[in-house]
Design an enzyme around this catalytic site. Sequence first.
Site, PDB file in Angstrom:
ATOM      1  N   HIS A 100      -6.454  -7.289  -0.753  1.00  0.00           N
ATOM      2  CA  HIS A 100      -6.517  -5.862  -0.672  1.00  0.00           C
ATOM      3  C   HIS A 100      -5.629  -5.279  -2.360  1.00  0.00           C
ATOM      4  CE1 HIS A 100      -6.547  -6.306   3.644  1.00  0.00           C
ATOM      5  NE2 HIS A 100      -7.846  -5.504   3.376  1.00  0.00           N
ATOM      6  N   ASP A 138      -4.606 -12.667   3.284  1.00  0.00           N
ATOM      7  CA  ASP A 138      -5.930 -12.345   3.782  1.00  0.00           C
ATOM      8  C   ASP A 138      -7.169 -12.655   2.932  1.00  0.00           C
ATOM      9  OD1 ASP A 138      -4.750 -10.432   2.200  1.00  0.00           O
ATOM     10  OD2 ASP A 138      -4.678  -8.855   3.529  1.00  0.00           O
ATOM     11  N   HIS A 168       0.941  -1.345   0.097  1.00  0.00           N
ATOM     12  CA  HIS A 168       0.000  -0.028  -0.074  1.00  0.00           C
ATOM     13  C   HIS A 168       0.835   1.243  -0.149  1.00  0.00           C
ATOM     14  CE1 HIS A 168      -3.508  -2.057   0.429  1.00  0.00           C
ATOM     15  NE2 HIS A 168      -3.249  -2.663   1.523  1.00  0.00           N
ATOM     16  N   ASP A 170      -2.978 -10.559  -2.732  1.00  0.00           N
ATOM     17  CA  ASP A 170      -3.411 -10.078  -1.473  1.00  0.00           C
ATOM     18  C   ASP A 170      -4.770  -9.587  -1.757  1.00  0.00           C
ATOM     19  OD1 ASP A 170      -2.266  -8.751   1.249  1.00  0.00           O
ATOM     20  OD2 ASP A 170      -3.913  -7.736   0.676  1.00  0.00           O
TER      21      ASP A 170
END
Length: 348
Positions: A163, A248, A124, A161
């Site tokens: 996200h 995740d 991120h 991931d």
Amino acid sequence: MRTAIAINPRHAAHDEPRHVEQAARLQAITAALNASGLRASLLEVPARPATEEQLRAVHTRQMIELVRWSATRPRSWIDHDTYTTSASWDAALMAAGTTIAVVEAVVGGSARNGFALVRPPGHHATPAESMGFCLFNNIAIAARHAIDHLGIGRVAIVDFDVHHGNGTQDIFYEDDRVFFCSTHASPLYPGTGAEREIGSGKGRGTTLNLPLPHGVGDAGFARLFDDVVIPAIRRYRPDLILVSAGYDGHWADPLGPLTLSVAGYAALTRRLMAAAEEVCRGRIVLVLEGGYNLRALAASVMACLEVLANETTVVDPLGPADEPEPDVSALIARMRQNHPLLAGQNVP
Ligand SMILES: [Zn+2]
């Protein structure tokens, strides 16, 4: 040749026990690794910190200085979900440098492939901003290092991931030397990663986003990789594949709404390894990102390591999800029709 690993030795004091991104994550992985028979067969690469020059290839001076300053205090928050402690500067430098060390082992030919077991995570972190539990963008720093200093022409970064890897996308959005491909749940933090985000300028066509409806799991991912991700990698022909390996997306994860299993992650890694054999002499390095159910995280990392090390049996102690999956056919059809790498358009 063996599979290389390196574990960030300075991560433990970058910790906040009330936060999901905590030191217990990497400790659970290390414990599973020690309990397995696998560790002895791996090549352990010495960890080392990144230099400020390596950070500067990707991040602004202001952002780097903010992380350094935050870590002069016992505890600080860079945004509402990104903490630092007095150990975070060292931990973050070591996470980036350790990722570089594993990439060097693989590109240099002393290891067949590798896995950088690092935290804080990185995907991120944008050129100018630490965010989303991430201080510096470990995988982007290693990709730039490979291009600038290791003679690598093109890198494919696959981000599975749950996200969207907004930071990695931003860093390479106009750069045709890096193909960034992300699967992620949508809607979900950070809200970026729409299908229409395909790169711009020289980098047009070298970003590919697969925003997924909640509930997609092993079957959907297998189709998306077979029909979109792997064909796009083949068309791009990278010299190195890096993977933002976040876990995740596991069905048991408290943050992610997808339904991958441990066996599902192993199957994705197998597909990416086969693609690497085909296009870049097997050169592939996984870099740890998210994953917040400690059991699912440790088991998934171990399964992927076993695949990298060519172990034929992979253990899935948690089993598959027991929900039906949404259909991804329409998404695949749109990608084939519209994305420059798949629709037969000219790409860099
Ligand atoms: Zn994540």
